[in-house]
Structure formats: C-alpha cells, structure tokens
Enzyme design. Structure first.
Site, PDB file in Angstrom:
ATOM      1  N   ARG A 176     -15.851 -42.272  -1.033  1.00 36.79           N
ATOM      2  CA  ARG A 176     -16.152 -41.324  -0.265  1.00 36.79           C
ATOM      3  C   ARG A 176     -17.019 -40.415  -1.082  1.00 36.79           C
ATOM      4  NH1 ARG A 176     -10.867 -37.286   0.955  1.00 36.79           N
ATOM      5  NH2 ARG A 176     -11.327 -36.615  -1.172  1.00 36.79           N
ATOM      6  N   SER A 189      -7.418 -40.469   9.767  1.00 36.75           N
ATOM      7  CA  SER A 189      -6.720 -39.395   9.022  1.00 36.75           C
ATOM      8  C   SER A 189      -6.229 -38.577  10.061  1.00 36.75           C
ATOM      9  CB  SER A 189      -7.718 -38.330   8.332  1.00 36.75           C
ATOM     10  OG  SER A 189      -8.169 -39.028   7.015  1.00 36.75           O
ATOM     11  N   LYS A 237     -10.584 -31.502  -1.971  1.00 43.44           N
ATOM     12  CA  LYS A 237     -10.741 -31.497  -0.868  1.00 43.44           C
ATOM     13  C   LYS A 237     -10.747 -29.988  -0.289  1.00 43.44           C
ATOM     14  CE  LYS A 237     -11.285 -33.690   3.866  1.00 43.44           C
ATOM     15  NZ  LYS A 237     -10.393 -34.794   4.700  1.00 43.44           N
TER      16      LYS A 237
END
Length: 206
Positions: free
Chosen positions: A35, A104, A133
């Site tokens: 990611r 998600s 995040k």
C-alpha cells in the site's frame, strides 16, 4: 482462487518495504499488502515485482492495494479495494476469477452487502484510531468488530491500531486474523515483532 491465510496480514508502510516484508515473512507473516498512496502505478509495479521476488517460495501471498493495473502487471496474488476505489464487480471483471479480492468495510450495512461471488475476504475496521491512515472512519472497537464479522458473508481480517496484545480479542470477535502496520513496520526489528504476534496467534489457535 488461491487458498489464503489471513491470520497475520502485514500492510506495508514507509521506506524499506521489501526488506521489511522479507523479515516479517521470516517471522511468520502470512500475507503482505503493498500500500503506497503516494506512488504512481509505475513505482508500484517496480516495488511489487521486487516484493514478489523476495516472497517467492515462502508461501506468503502478495496483495496490492487499490491499483488494479499494478496488481495485474505484477502478477500479484490479490487486490484489495476500499469503498471509494472501485466497485467489486468492476474489480473482479478486471482481475479475473483466480486473483484474491479483498474489500474494506466499516459498517454492518457494508459488510452484509458484500457479494461472496465477487469478494473473497473483508478488511474490517478500524478497530482503533491509527495514525497510519489519517482519513479513517470512526473506530468500531471489539464489539463493533464482532458485529461486522458476523454480518460479513466471507472471512474477515481486522485492522486499525492492532498489536500482539490484541490477538486474543481479535480472534474472539470471529475474525480470521489481524492486519498490522506500525506494530511491524514501525519497529527496529520487524522479524522479532512479527514473531511475537505469530506466537500469540499460535496460542489462540491451540
């Protein structure tokens, strides 16, 4: 579709991703997600190919976050998408039937709406607030995790501020594993950090 083990799911962050992944897999990580929200597709492909080479023969699977073009070019084991990325039907059409597809979910409604013909696992959270995040949704805690896992028609991996100390509660909530970022990537010894989490998972599964 490949068989997969969600129990210790590393989400890479920061610099030195390939070496971190190599050490974490040596310590027991079962899946590794690439990611990098700041990287373009070309850089994602470069990093992903290096990761695939590093993970070859280990049994750990490589998942690419968001970038379907990179996932296909790398020959990754899977793609993980968020609710804002693209819909699961389009993602499945692009990656084909063999690639693992994760999605998600942050609410019971989203979890129960998952189509098991398209999606193979759900990433459920955030369990806790996490600095990795900044735009994450409201934390759901372990009670929320249990509700979302129950609502999901496919296996779930918990994410959001999780550490070795949380393993028992994650599995008690019904999740098949925990996704960790800073508990491995933010440590001076990723292999040792991963071993500690893996040892807790073995205890819970015994």
């Amino acid at each position: 579709m490949k068989a997969f083990d969600l129990s210790l799911y590393l989400v890479l962050a920061g610099i030195g991703m390939v070496e971190t992944a190599r050490l974490a897999v040596a310590g027991g990580a079962t899946m590794v997600q690439l990611r990098d929200k700041h990287a373009g597709t070309i850089r994602m492909i470069e990093t992903g190919r290096a990761l695939k080479q590093a993970l070859a023969g280990t049994g750990a699977l490589l998942i690419v976050n968001d970038d379907v073009e990179a996932a296909i070019a790398i020959g990754a084991d899977g793609l993980h998408i968020g609710q804002e990325d693209m819909d699961a039907m389009r993602a499945r059409a692009m990656v084909g039937p063999e690639m693992i597809l994760g999605l998600s979910v942050e609410s019971e409604a989203l979890a129960s709406a998952v189509d098991p013909d398209l999606v193979d696992y759900t990433g459920v959270g955030p369990v806790f607030a996490t600095p990795t995040k900044a735009d994450h949704k409201q934390p759901i805690g372990f009670d929320g995790l249990a509700r979302l896992v129950k609502a999901s028609p496919v296996p779930s991996v918990a994410i959001g501020g999780l550490k070795a100390d949380h393993v028992a509660q994650v599995f008690a909530a019904g999740a098949k594993g925990l996704a960790v970022v800073s508990a491995i990537c933010g440590t001076p010894d990723p292999e040792a950090a991963t071993r500690r989490i893996a040892a807790e998972i073995r205890k819970v599964r015994a």
